[in-house]
Design a protein around this motif. Structure first.
Motif, PDB file in Angstrom:
ATOM      1  N   VAL A 356       0.835  -1.209   0.000  1.00 30.33           N
ATOM      2  CA  VAL A 356       0.000   0.000   0.000  1.00 30.33           C
ATOM      3  C   VAL A 356       0.865   1.252   0.000  1.00 30.33           C
ATOM      4  O   VAL A 356       0.622   2.211  -0.749  1.00 30.33           O
ATOM      5  CB  VAL A 356      -0.952  -0.003   1.219  1.00 30.33           C
ATOM      6  N   LEU A 357       1.891   1.253   0.819  1.00 32.02           N
ATOM      7  CA  LEU A 357       2.772   2.414   0.917  1.00 32.02           C
ATOM      8  C   LEU A 357       3.620   2.573  -0.337  1.00 32.02           C
ATOM      9  O   LEU A 357       3.855   3.694  -0.815  1.00 32.02           O
ATOM     10  CB  LEU A 357       3.665   2.275   2.155  1.00 32.02           C
ATOM     11  N   ALA A 358       4.069   1.454  -0.902  1.00 25.98           N
ATOM     12  CA  ALA A 358       4.911   1.509  -2.101  1.00 25.98           C
ATOM     13  C   ALA A 358       4.153   2.100  -3.286  1.00 25.98           C
ATOM     14  O   ALA A 358       4.723   2.832  -4.097  1.00 25.98           O
ATOM     15  CB  ALA A 358       5.418   0.109  -2.449  1.00 25.98           C
ATOM     16  N   VAL A 359       2.872   1.801  -3.411  1.00 23.43           N
ATOM     17  CA  VAL A 359       2.060   2.368  -4.485  1.00 23.43           C
ATOM     18  C   VAL A 359       2.029   3.891  -4.383  1.00 23.43           C
ATOM     19  O   VAL A 359       2.107   4.600  -5.398  1.00 23.43           O
ATOM     20  CB  VAL A 359       0.628   1.796  -4.446  1.00 23.43           C
ATOM     21  N   GLN A 360       1.954   4.413  -3.162  1.00 21.18           N
ATOM     22  CA  GLN A 360       1.951   5.863  -2.968  1.00 21.18           C
ATOM     23  C   GLN A 360       3.311   6.470  -3.337  1.00 21.18           C
ATOM     24  O   GLN A 360       3.375   7.523  -3.974  1.00 21.18           O
ATOM     25  CB  GLN A 360       1.607   6.179  -1.513  1.00 21.18           C
ATOM     26  N   PHE A 361       4.386   5.818  -2.945  1.00 23.92           N
ATOM     27  CA  PHE A 361       5.719   6.304  -3.325  1.00 23.92           C
ATOM     28  C   PHE A 361       5.880   6.313  -4.842  1.00 23.92           C
ATOM     29  O   PHE A 361       6.493   7.215  -5.416  1.00 23.92           O
ATOM     30  CB  PHE A 361       6.803   5.414  -2.711  1.00 23.92           C
ATOM     31  N   LEU A 362       5.314   5.305  -5.507  1.00 21.66           N
ATOM     32  CA  LEU A 362       5.474   5.186  -6.942  1.00 21.66           C
ATOM     33  C   LEU A 362       4.812   6.342  -7.690  1.00 21.66           C
ATOM     34  O   LEU A 362       5.274   6.734  -8.761  1.00 21.66           O
ATOM     35  CB  LEU A 362       4.882   3.853  -7.418  1.00 21.66           C
ATOM     36  N   LEU A 363       3.764   6.912  -7.122  1.00 24.50           N
ATOM     37  CA  LEU A 363       3.124   8.076  -7.743  1.00 24.50           C
ATOM     38  C   LEU A 363       4.092   9.251  -7.848  1.00 24.50           C
ATOM     39  O   LEU A 363       4.110   9.971  -8.855  1.00 24.50           O
ATOM     40  CB  LEU A 363       1.888   8.487  -6.941  1.00 24.50           C
ATOM     41  N   PHE A 364       4.892   9.457  -6.811  1.00 27.41           N
ATOM     42  CA  PHE A 364       5.883  10.544  -6.846  1.00 27.41           C
ATOM     43  C   PHE A 364       6.993  10.221  -7.851  1.00 27.41           C
ATOM     44  O   PHE A 364       7.503  11.115  -8.532  1.00 27.41           O
ATOM     45  CB  PHE A 364       6.472  10.759  -5.452  1.00 27.41           C
ATOM     46  N   ALA A 365       7.355   8.941  -7.956  1.00 22.35           N
ATOM     47  CA  ALA A 365       8.367   8.546  -8.941  1.00 22.35           C
ATOM     48  C   ALA A 365       7.883   8.828 -10.357  1.00 22.35           C
ATOM     49  O   ALA A 365       8.660   9.237 -11.226  1.00 22.35           O
ATOM     50  CB  ALA A 365       8.688   7.058  -8.777  1.00 22.35           C
ATOM     51  N   ILE A 366       6.595   8.628 -10.593  1.00 25.35           N
ATOM     52  CA  ILE A 366       6.023   8.890 -11.917  1.00 25.35           C
ATOM     53  C   ILE A 366       6.179  10.359 -12.289  1.00 25.35           C
ATOM     54  O   ILE A 366       6.515  10.706 -13.430  1.00 25.35           O
ATOM     55  CB  ILE A 366       4.532   8.481 -11.939  1.00 25.35           C
ATOM     56  N   ILE A 367       5.973  11.242 -11.304  1.00 21.00           N
ATOM     57  CA  ILE A 367       5.996  12.677 -11.574  1.00 21.00           C
ATOM     58  C   ILE A 367       7.375  13.157 -12.014  1.00 21.00           C
ATOM     59  O   ILE A 367       7.509  13.982 -12.923  1.00 21.00           O
ATOM     60  CB  ILE A 367       5.522  13.451 -10.332  1.00 21.00           C
TER      61      ILE A 367
END
Length: 455
Positions: A356-367
């Motif tokens: 769950v937490l990794a999915v949120q971190f991945l959003l910032f990586a996308i940006i």
């Protein structure tokens, strides 16, 4: 390589240089990816320990091997100007310098790594794995630096497919060693995450041996007669290498250390679940970054070749081709990552809390993908011109005087927690991209007026 006079010719030559580099970089990154994924399957402590060890290892090693990237513009410009007879001397001195640098860095890491781990609020199991993972990697520091010289020598002449073939052979070997040393299979000891370090170091030695054999046996490379004579180490030759390489290494260090320090901060302030989730997002985004990094390296080669041959207009056109192509391609990758982020995280972990937490971190990586693509491409062009001193100053200001402080301020002033540092990364990368673009415009104007590359 040859000098091309049409857009079609330039595009084909760029692609010919680029795609083997991409395969090679993905392969090398896959080694770290395998370490992370397979360590994660061994346990959360193993994943967190490898994350911390890698976070300390990568900025130092990447920064100092970055010094040896100077071989690439040096050789590409000599090739473009038809002065190939000067190349063997440069490479042998580069090998001497690589051994010297690697031994110094290895000793320093042995001295500073334990105190750094003690300062971090790590669980005992995580600290133990991080330390011994690092020890395993250190055994391979000499071959890592040496094969970096040989790879840059090979790639700079346009033979990027050679490095690709070596990597395609080495990666499965590394995965097999991970399978044995992490999980205790194939008659090997079960070392957990620690085994990933030893697997990687054995692979480094293999890659070096293969590169040496190719340099001696492959006709296109054997013509330079490397290793047939051993000149004395020359401080004068090292000076040229360091004048170009140190700013490149510092630029790389400033960028990579930004990510690594964020990892260490997350490791020091948050629990192992947060560390593991952060590492998953960082690891996958690093894999995707191999695309703009490969474009950057290809640009250094083709721009350096054009500049060496006095084709300043060609160099400018290659810059446009690579920079806009990189940004566009990374835009498509960002879209893919957004719609498949949960599936990506599932590759790494079965732990629901970590996922769950990794999915949120991945959003910032996308940006940050677009800014990262822009700054990498522009930096590759500048290296082709051998314009490196201003680049490392721009990198330092962008990452450490703007990006990192910005992330810290957000962590104190907002409730974003560990995500605030990722926003700081985005800010730093964007500032670097703008700075490199302004610098490149200045370099191109000067080159067009003088007819030579800025040094």
């Amino acid at each position: 390589m040859k000098h091309e006079d049409s857009w079609q010719g330039r595009l084909l030559q760029f692609c010919k240089v680029f795609w083997p580099i991409l395969v090679t970089q993905i392969g090398l990154c896959a080694m770290n990816l395998a370490d992370t994924i397979m360590s994660g399957r061994a346990g959360t402590d193993d994943l967190a320990g490898v994350a911390i060890g890698s976070g300390l290892w990568m900025p130092v090693i990447t920064g100092f091997t970055g010094i040896l990237v100077a071989i690439m513009p040096i050789v590409s410009q000599l090739t473009g100007s038809g002065r190939q007879q000067e190349i063997p001397q440069k490479i042998m001195q580069g090998l001497y310098a690589s051994i010297f640098i690697s031994l110094i860095i290895g000793v320093l890491l042995l001295l500073v790594f334990p105190p750094i781990l003690e300062l971090m609020s790590l669980e005992a199991g995580v600290r133990h794995i991080a330390y011994h993972y690092m020890i395993g990697l250190l055994i391979g520091i000499v071959p890592l630096f040496a094969f970096t010289v040989l790879r840059n020598f090979i790639d700079a002449q346009g033979y990027t497919f050679v490095s690709m073939l070596v990597t395609l052979f080495a990666v499965p070997f590394n995965v097999l060693l991970n399978y044995g040393l992490i999980f205790g299979n194939l008659g090997m000891p079960r070392l957990g995450g620690i085994g990933a370090g030893y697997a990687t170091t054995i692979t480094y030695w293999l890659i070096l041996i293969i590169n040496i054999i190719l340099c001696v046996k492959l006709p296109a490379l054997a013509k330079h007669r490397l290793f047939l004579s051993w000149p004395k180490p020359s401080l004068k030759a090292w000076k040229e290498l360091f004048n170009i390489g140190v700013p490149i290494g510092l630029s790389i260090f400033f960028e990579v250390s930004l990510f690594s320090v964020v990892t260490l901060i997350v490791g020091g302030l948050y629990n192992k679940v947060t560390v593991a989730a952060h590492q998953i997002a960082l690891n996958f985004s690093s894999l995707v970054f191999m695309i703009p990094l490969s474009i950057s390296m290809a640009l250094t080669i083709v721009v350096g070749f054009s500049v060496g041959g006095g084709r300043i207009d060609n160099a400018k056109r290659y810059a446009l081709l690579g920079a806009f192509g990189g940004i566009g391609f990374m835009g498509l990758c960002a879209i893919f990552m957004y719609f498949n982020r949960e599936g990506i995280v599932a590759i790494y972990t079965n732990d629901a809390e970590v996922a769950v937490l990794a999915v949120q971190f991945l959003l910032f990586a996308i940006i940050y993908q677009l800014s990262d693509a822009a700054q990498a491409s522009l930096q590759g062009v500048l290296r082709g011109y051998k314009d490196v001193r201003a680049t490392f100053l721009i990198a330092f200001v962008s990452y450490w005087l703007i990006g990192m402080p910005g992330g810290y301020v957000l962590s104190v002033a907002t409730e974003m927690g560990p995500f605030s540092y990722w926003v700081g990364i985005i800010i730093g990368l964007t500032c670097a991209a703008v700075g490199f673009m302004l610098r490149l415009r200045s370099v191109q104007r000067r080159a067009a007026l003088s007819g030579i590359a800025a040094g």
